[in-house]
Motif scaffolding. Structure first.
Motif, short mmCIF file in Angstrom:
data_model
loop_
_atom_site.label_atom_id
_atom_site.label_comp_id
_atom_site.label_asym_id
_atom_site.label_seq_id
_atom_site.Cartn_x
_atom_site.Cartn_y
_atom_site.Cartn_z
N PHE A 191 34.60 5.70 30.65
CA PHE A 191 34.28 4.29 30.39
C PHE A 191 33.51 3.68 31.56
CE2 PHE A 191 35.36 -0.26 30.66
CZ PHE A 191 34.79 -0.68 29.46
N ALA A 192 33.92 4.01 32.78
CA ALA A 192 33.22 3.49 33.96
C ALA A 192 31.77 3.98 33.98
CB ALA A 192 33.94 3.91 35.23
N LYS A 193 31.58 5.24 33.64
CA LYS A 193 30.22 5.80 33.60
C LYS A 193 29.37 5.08 32.56
CE LYS A 193 27.65 10.04 32.80
NZ LYS A 193 27.67 11.40 32.32
N LYS A 194 29.95 4.89 31.37
CA LYS A 194 29.22 4.20 30.30
C LYS A 194 28.90 2.76 30.71
CE LYS A 194 29.50 2.82 25.45
NZ LYS A 194 28.95 1.51 25.72
N SER A 195 29.83 2.11 31.36
CA SER A 195 29.61 0.73 31.81
C SER A 195 28.47 0.66 32.82
CB SER A 195 30.88 0.15 32.43
OG SER A 195 31.88 0.02 31.45
N MET A 196 28.44 1.62 33.73
CA MET A 196 27.35 1.65 34.72
C MET A 196 26.00 1.89 34.03
SD MET A 196 28.61 1.04 37.67
CE MET A 196 27.54 1.71 38.91
N VAL A 223 54.16 16.78 30.41
CA VAL A 223 53.56 15.85 29.44
C VAL A 223 52.93 14.67 30.18
CG1 VAL A 223 54.10 14.19 27.61
CG2 VAL A 223 55.03 16.50 27.50
N THR A 224 53.64 14.16 31.17
CA THR A 224 53.13 13.03 31.95
C THR A 224 51.85 13.41 32.69
OG1 THR A 224 55.36 12.16 32.20
CG2 THR A 224 53.70 11.36 33.74
N ALA A 225 51.84 14.58 33.28
CA ALA A 225 50.64 15.03 34.02
C ALA A 225 49.45 15.18 33.08
CB ALA A 225 50.93 16.35 34.73
N LYS A 226 49.68 15.80 31.93
CA LYS A 226 48.59 15.99 30.97
C LYS A 226 48.09 14.63 30.46
CE LYS A 226 47.44 18.54 26.74
NZ LYS A 226 46.93 17.50 25.88
N GLY A 227 49.02 13.75 30.12
CA GLY A 227 48.64 12.42 29.64
C GLY A 227 47.89 11.64 30.70
N SER A 228 48.34 11.73 31.94
CA SER A 228 47.66 11.03 33.04
C SER A 228 46.25 11.56 33.23
CB SER A 228 48.45 11.19 34.33
OG SER A 228 49.71 10.58 34.22
N GLU A 229 46.11 12.86 33.11
CA GLU A 229 44.78 13.47 33.24
C GLU A 229 43.84 12.96 32.15
OE1 GLU A 229 43.13 17.92 32.60
OE2 GLU A 229 44.80 17.74 34.02
N GLU A 230 44.35 12.88 30.93
CA GLU A 230 43.53 12.38 29.82
C GLU A 230 43.17 10.91 30.02
OE1 GLU A 230 45.96 13.26 26.43
OE2 GLU A 230 45.48 15.39 26.47
N ILE A 231 44.12 10.13 30.52
CA ILE A 231 43.86 8.70 30.75
C ILE A 231 42.81 8.52 31.84
CG2 ILE A 231 44.92 6.58 31.66
CD1 ILE A 231 47.51 7.51 30.12
N VAL A 232 42.94 9.27 32.92
CA VAL A 232 41.97 9.16 34.01
C VAL A 232 40.58 9.60 33.54
CG1 VAL A 232 41.33 10.12 36.27
CG2 VAL A 232 43.66 9.33 35.87
N SER A 233 40.52 10.65 32.74
CA SER A 233 39.23 11.09 32.20
C SER A 233 38.60 10.00 31.34
CB SER A 233 39.41 12.36 31.37
OG SER A 233 39.78 13.44 32.17
N MET A 277 48.66 5.36 26.96
CA MET A 277 49.80 5.27 27.87
C MET A 277 51.12 5.23 27.10
SD MET A 277 48.41 2.61 30.71
CE MET A 277 46.82 2.85 31.47
N VAL A 278 51.15 4.46 26.03
CA VAL A 278 52.36 4.37 25.22
C VAL A 278 52.68 5.73 24.60
CG1 VAL A 278 53.33 3.37 23.10
CG2 VAL A 278 52.20 1.90 24.77
N ASP A 279 51.65 6.39 24.09
CA ASP A 279 51.85 7.71 23.48
C ASP A 279 52.36 8.71 24.51
OD1 ASP A 279 51.57 9.54 21.20
OD2 ASP A 279 49.94 10.44 22.37
#
Length: 140
Positions: A61-66, A46-56, A111-113
């Motif tokens: 967001f970084a791409k949109k900001s650029m 669950v942590t790995a999947k959640g981390s992957e979603e957060i990083v994505s 992250m909380v979820d």
């Protein structure tokens, strides 16, 4: 005073019962430990999947900001006055801050979820340990 008499048969029965109890306890503890490992693996998944979603989400967001920064740069090169420059820059700053705050809120919620979901299997094992202790206490 009555003297207890022990026979070979009574010793055999005593040790046989003790061995059976020890074997059952070992099996129970092994099963409990396996369930604990399974819970840790589920939590890690669950942590790995959640981390992957957060990083994505962070990369998106970084791409949109650029892209937004590139667009504002183009807009700023076309302004004709200092007032227009300040107005375009102020609007961009306001929009960027609002977007940043919204994104940080979204990431925080993710992250909380993820944390809640990751702790569910572990919490279940803690509850199972408590149940086991309660059962042992009542049996004693």
């Amino acid at each position: 005073m009555a003297k207890d008499t022990y026979t070979a048969a009574s010793f055999d029965a005593f040790f046989k019962k003790g061995f059976e109890n020890a074997s059952k306890n070992f099996e129970d503890m092994s099963a409990f430990a396996k369930d604990n490992v399974d819970a840790l693996m589920a939590s890690a998944n669950v942590t790995a999947k959640g981390s992957e979603e957060i990083v994505s989400e962070m990369f998106a967001f970084a791409k949109k900001s650029m892209e937004d920064s590139a667009a504002i740069s183009k807009n700023l090169t076309g302004v004709k006055s200092v007032e227009d420059f300040v107005a375009v820059q102020a609007d961009f700053t306001k929009t960027s801050m609002e977007s940043f705050i919204a994104e940080m809120t979204k990431l925080s919620d993710m992250m909380v979820d993820t944390s809640k979901k990751a702790f569910e299997p572990i919490n279940a094992r803690v509850a199972a340990a408590g149940d086991m202790i309660n059962a042992a206490t009542k049996a004693a």
